[in-house]
Design an enzyme around this catalytic site. Structure first.
Site, PDB file in Angstrom:
ATOM      1  N   LYS A   6      41.772  53.596  59.444  1.00 24.46           N
ATOM      2  CA  LYS A   6      41.670  52.480  58.515  1.00 24.46           C
ATOM      3  C   LYS A   6      40.283  52.509  57.871  1.00 24.46           C
ATOM      4  O   LYS A   6      39.280  52.715  58.557  1.00 24.46           O
ATOM      5  CB  LYS A   6      41.887  51.171  59.277  1.00 24.46           C
ATOM      6  CG  LYS A   6      41.814  49.902  58.453  1.00 24.46           C
ATOM      7  CD  LYS A   6      42.053  48.699  59.368  1.00 24.46           C
ATOM      8  CE  LYS A   6      41.968  47.381  58.634  1.00 24.46           C
ATOM      9  NZ  LYS A   6      42.196  46.233  59.551  1.00 24.46           N
ATOM     10  N   SER A  37      45.285  43.035  57.701  1.00 23.41           N
ATOM     11  CA  SER A  37      44.539  43.918  56.832  1.00 23.41           C
ATOM     12  C   SER A  37      44.816  45.398  57.084  1.00 23.41           C
ATOM     13  O   SER A  37      44.375  46.255  56.308  1.00 23.41           O
ATOM     14  CB  SER A  37      43.038  43.637  56.975  1.00 23.41           C
ATOM     15  OG  SER A  37      42.579  43.947  58.275  1.00 23.41           O
ATOM     16  N   SER A  78      45.436  41.181  62.072  1.00 29.14           N
ATOM     17  CA  SER A  78      45.486  42.328  61.159  1.00 29.14           C
ATOM     18  C   SER A  78      46.135  43.579  61.722  1.00 29.14           C
ATOM     19  O   SER A  78      46.381  44.527  60.987  1.00 29.14           O
ATOM     20  CB  SER A  78      44.074  42.667  60.668  1.00 29.14           C
ATOM     21  OG  SER A  78      43.599  41.665  59.807  1.00 29.14           O
TER      22      SER A  78
END
Length: 493
Positions: free
Chosen positions: A73, A149, A173
């Protein structure tokens, strides 16, 4: 490799270890899959194919996932020599010169990192539509959001680019995109996974990092590998007695589970009620004791405590970015909402922030009392099925008002408008933040798909340091209701 999509990370690593396939072949399969589906999804935003090819050529560390393709990520996880934008255009040229400790552990596991995934600016939102990189789309329906996220990570795993990918969770997230994309996602207990050396704690300890995966055993084996403090960690938590992967092989016994059937910030969608009822029925069939309970904590306290932390941390982030750039940031350096929330953070007092943190402690005590009676709290992961792309963006009229108020002043007006937008977003995802504030482990398990073919997750929250209970139950649920065989249709660019 024709059957790449049929394997989880554990299975792929076993093939490598047995000499049945070379890591370079796995990498080529992952890159080919990325080329086939990523143009329609926008999940992978920084390809690192050349350096991955060099790593795959070997030799690789003999870790639990040696030779398995992997994605980071693009938030918090520093990879030396590679830009770390954190989804923010002001940071798109920031290049860390060291690996974060978590990335070191990923590499030591033998993973072959070949790209970075999309995330909202600074990981602030439960949907992944940053101005810098554009929106990521859900493999189950390109019109819908994968959540955030860790939206890029979830979309990549659900679409079969990788069997497992890195994610982080400061308010849901990992669990939000896991629910939206039909994956397993677990947020570990506070202090379980280190954030150093660049960060001691993130969001006052609300953030923990981990992975999203198709199989429970992949997440468990990965947590066994990455858990434990690094030098200077602000928290240290006792390791499990026998390991998280071992917990997947042990029956959970008859657990006491309390479930919540109403949402605290708005209506609970009928599809989410159906998913919850289905999960309760399955749990009862498996021999667990399940009771409907009232929400065991003060949601309004949670909302105010969380938002105070949120505004203050955004203000601190923008101050830090300004230090990196050697100048004060301007409004057009970041997205409008990020800028306005930083203004709110700068207007907070030390007493405001400290009072909010005391609220965290109260919430922790409330959940502690709940766990004196119940092993787990069950909720829908989200209050709605996956939302459409753009559905949660700030409406244009409110954005215009925010610009005007920001230009001419009026912190109280800004706070009212942003609080209203925050509550609108919380109404869609009201159940995940409590585990971040209390430090408890929590997981989203993919047990239900609605009539439109969209996945809906069920969230389980355990007492702190009880990930083993979650993994044991998750493995039981996975055996009773296998989900890995459910795959979205190939996305259309």
């Amino acid at each position: 490799m024709n059957d790449y999509l049929d394997h989880d990370a554990t299975s792929l690593s076993q093939l490598v270890r047995q000499g049945q396939i070379h890591p370079s072949e796995l990498l080529n399969a992952a890159i080919a899959r990325c080329g086939a589906v990523n143009p329609a999804l926008n999940a992978v935003i920084v390809p690192l194919f050349e350096q991955a090819a060099t790593a795959a050529a070997g030799p690789l560390p003999d870790g639990p996932f040696s030779g398995v393709p992997f994605l980071l990520k693009d938030l918090l996880a520093a990879l030396a020599g590679v830009p770390l934008s954190n989804g923010c255009k002001a940071m798109r040229h920031f290049v860390p010169d060291v690996d974060s400790e978590l990335v070191r552990r990923f590499k030591a596991a033998g993973l072959v990192i070949f790209g970075k995934t999309n995330t909202p600016e600074l990981g602030l939102l439960g949907y992944t539509e940053p101005i810098l990189w554009g929106p990521t789309r859900n493999p189950w329906s390109a019109a819908h959001s994968p959540g955030g996220s860790s939206g890029g990570a979830a979309a990549a795993v659900a679409a079969g680019i990788v069997p497992m990918a890195h994610g982080g969770d400061g308010g849901g997230s990992i669990r939000i995109p896991a629910s939206n994309c039909g994956l397993f996602g677990l947020k570990p207990s506070r202090g379980r996974v280190p954030l150093g050396p660049l960060i001691g704690e993130a969001w006052q300890g609300a953030v923990q990092e981990g992975v999203l995966s198709r199989s429970v055993r992949d997440s468990a084996a990965m947590l066994d590998w990455i858990a434990g403090p690094d030098s200077g960690s602000p928290y240290e938590i006792a390791p499990p007695a026998a390991g998280f992967l071992a917990a997947c092989t042990r029956p959970p016994g008859a657990l006491r589970i309390g479930f919540v059937r109403t949402a605290p910030a708005g209506p609970l969608h009928a599809d989410c009620v159906a998913a919850l009822d289905d999960t309760v029925t399955l749990l009862q069939r498996l021999g667990h004791h399940v009771d409907e309970v009232a929400l065991p904590y003060d949601f309004e306290l949670l909302l105010e405590s969380y938002l105070t932390m949120y505004y203050g941390e955004i203000a601190a982030d923008l101050r830090w970015i300004g230090q990196l750039l050697g100048r004060q940031l301007r409004r057009d350096d970041v997205e409008l909402e990020t800028w306005v929330m930083s203004r709110l953070g700068n207007a907070l007092s030390a007493a405001d922030f400290s009072s909010a943190k005391r609220g965290w402690n109260q919430l922790g005590r409330e959940m502690g009392r709940f766990h004196q009676q119940y092993d787990l709290l069950l909720t829908p992961t989200l209050a709605t099925p996956p939302v459409r792309i753009g559905e949660l963006r700030t409406p244009g009229t409110i954005r215009s008002a925010l610009r005007t108020v920001d230009t001419f002043g009026g912190i109280r007006l800004l706070r009212g408008a942003i609080h209203a937008e925050a509550r609108r977003n919380f109404s869609r995802m009201p159940f995940t933040q409590i585990a971040n504030l209390t430090g408890q482990p929590a997981m989203s398990v993919p047990l239900h798909w609605n009539a439109a073919g969209l996945p809906i997750g069920s969230q389980f929250i355990a007492a702190i340091n009880r990930e083993e209970c979650l993994f044991s139950l998750a493995a039981q649920l996975e055996s009773a209701r296998p989900w890995a065989m459910r795959r979205p249709a190939p996305p259309q660019a």
